[in-house]
Design a protein around this motif. Sequence first.
Motif, mmCIF file in Angstrom:
data_model
loop_
_atom_site.group_PDB
_atom_site.id
_atom_site.type_symbol
_atom_site.label_atom_id
_atom_site.label_comp_id
_atom_site.label_asym_id
_atom_site.label_seq_id
_atom_site.Cartn_x
_atom_site.Cartn_y
_atom_site.Cartn_z
ATOM 1 N N LYS A 6 -0.736 -7.337 -13.743
ATOM 2 C CA LYS A 6 -1.993 -8.013 -13.431
ATOM 3 C C LYS A 6 -2.940 -7.959 -14.630
ATOM 4 N N GLN B 70 2.300 -3.870 -6.165
ATOM 5 C CA GLN B 70 1.957 -4.097 -4.764
ATOM 6 C C GLN B 70 3.230 -4.332 -3.963
ATOM 7 N N TYR C 170 -11.329 -0.330 -12.246
ATOM 8 C CA TYR C 170 -10.258 -1.119 -11.647
ATOM 9 C C TYR C 170 -10.061 -0.696 -10.205
ATOM 10 N N GLN C 171 -10.028 -1.676 -9.313
ATOM 11 C CA GLN C 171 -10.011 -1.347 -7.890
ATOM 12 C C GLN C 171 -8.724 -0.661 -7.453
ATOM 13 N N LYS C 172 -7.653 -0.771 -8.223
ATOM 14 C CA LYS C 172 -6.388 -0.169 -7.804
ATOM 15 C C LYS C 172 -6.315 1.330 -8.074
ATOM 16 N N LYS C 173 -7.222 1.867 -8.857
ATOM 17 C CA LYS C 173 -7.408 3.311 -9.049
ATOM 18 C C LYS C 173 -6.354 3.995 -9.912
ATOM 19 N N LYS D 206 0.831 -1.202 0.000
ATOM 20 C CA LYS D 206 0.000 0.000 0.000
ATOM 21 C C LYS D 206 0.870 1.259 0.000
ATOM 22 N N PHE E 173 -3.977 3.612 -1.117
ATOM 23 C CA PHE E 173 -4.156 2.913 -2.383
ATOM 24 C C PHE E 173 -3.060 1.866 -2.558
ATOM 25 N N ASP E 174 -3.285 0.919 -3.476
ATOM 26 C CA ASP E 174 -2.296 -0.116 -3.758
ATOM 27 C C ASP E 174 -1.042 0.486 -4.377
ATOM 28 N N SER E 175 0.090 -0.121 -4.046
ATOM 29 C CA SER E 175 1.378 0.462 -4.429
ATOM 30 C C SER E 175 1.916 -0.130 -5.735
ATOM 31 N N ASP E 176 1.220 0.096 -6.820
ATOM 32 C CA ASP E 176 1.778 -0.173 -8.141
ATOM 33 C C ASP E 176 2.493 1.103 -8.568
#
Length: 389
Positions: A127, A380, A351-354, A28, A361-364
């Motif tokens: 992903k 992530q 998309y849930q990762k925004k 995150k 938020f997710d760490s992409d």
Amino acid sequence: MKICLHNGILLNGISQMDNCAILLQNGKIADVFSETRFLQKTFDKDTLVIDVQGSFIAPGLIDTHIHGFKGHGTDKCTTEGILQMSVDLAAYGVTAFNPTMYPASEETMIASIKCIVRAMGHETGAKIMGIHLEGPFISPVKLGVQRPETVRGVDLDLMQRLWDASEGHIINMTVAPELKGMRHLALSCIDKGIVLQAGHTDAAYSNMVEGMQAGIFHATHFFNAMSQMHQRNPGAVGAVLIHPEMTCEVIADGIHVHPDLFKLLQKDKTSDQIVLVTDALTPTELQTDNLVANGEEVVFTGGCFHRKSDDVIAGSALTMIHGIKNLVSFGFPISDAVKCATANPARIMHYQKKGMLIPGFDSDVIVFDSRFNLEFVMVQDKLLLNRYR
């Protein structure tokens, strides 16, 4: 894993923040703060602290229209190939993608859909958000290089069989709004949560308006393979430009769309309404001869792929990071260019990762320098590239 990236320019998917730092923890975004505050902080000894030396820190890139990459793709679909595509894309800064399928026989489409579904959840790189069907319900007069024998009229029973094969993982679909029965198909797809895109279409302006009424609000590779603007019939291109509710994909290789048209696009659409895609073909980034895409020989010339038999443009060889570079050269602020490749596709595809670097938020996350060379990729809690070692 805890990582702090500092001394960077943060492009968070919304805006630009200079002299910034970001803390990543357990997949995150834990915190975002200024370089001044970074200098006042004390970090645990297990935190990896990286000075990015003024480079850009951005969300992972999201490609919602891509057929293949580095020899693997949906045209010769295997689960192993799709998983390798995931790995290869991550090395180019892509952290999420929609494998995009050409129209084909029902048997082939169902087999390919199932092989993609089997790959989902087993990726070690980018992903898979879901599947993009580029047809088969498209116009026979706006095929591009799609094979005419694979195109069909609207068939709700076929659509249901494709949906069942996908186990609910068809996320977006390119359709021609003018086809008979499209309203019934559109309402069915909207009910399933499928994002419908107008593309490979010869739609009159009135057809596009009817499509919007049925929920078709996105356009596939805008300007390409669609009815052009005329003073008495604005067509598909005119409809996208006229209606603020319409969003659009665009291939920013400078070949599919003239660079100066991006100036028009910026004047007519907001920075939230444009989505960068590659529409890349399976041979993209391969340095070999005898290239094949969608069952046909292609050659790489003039910056993109052409069908060998008739020299028709067959598709793009673009990468997302190069697309961002091109958008900047076409006049986009770099924060907007990144938004077109991150937050915008994430929002439109639900998309849930925004696609944004905001605490919680997710760490992409990716890092690239002023020459658009990638230096860091994290999906992530998995560190896939780190050139700061």
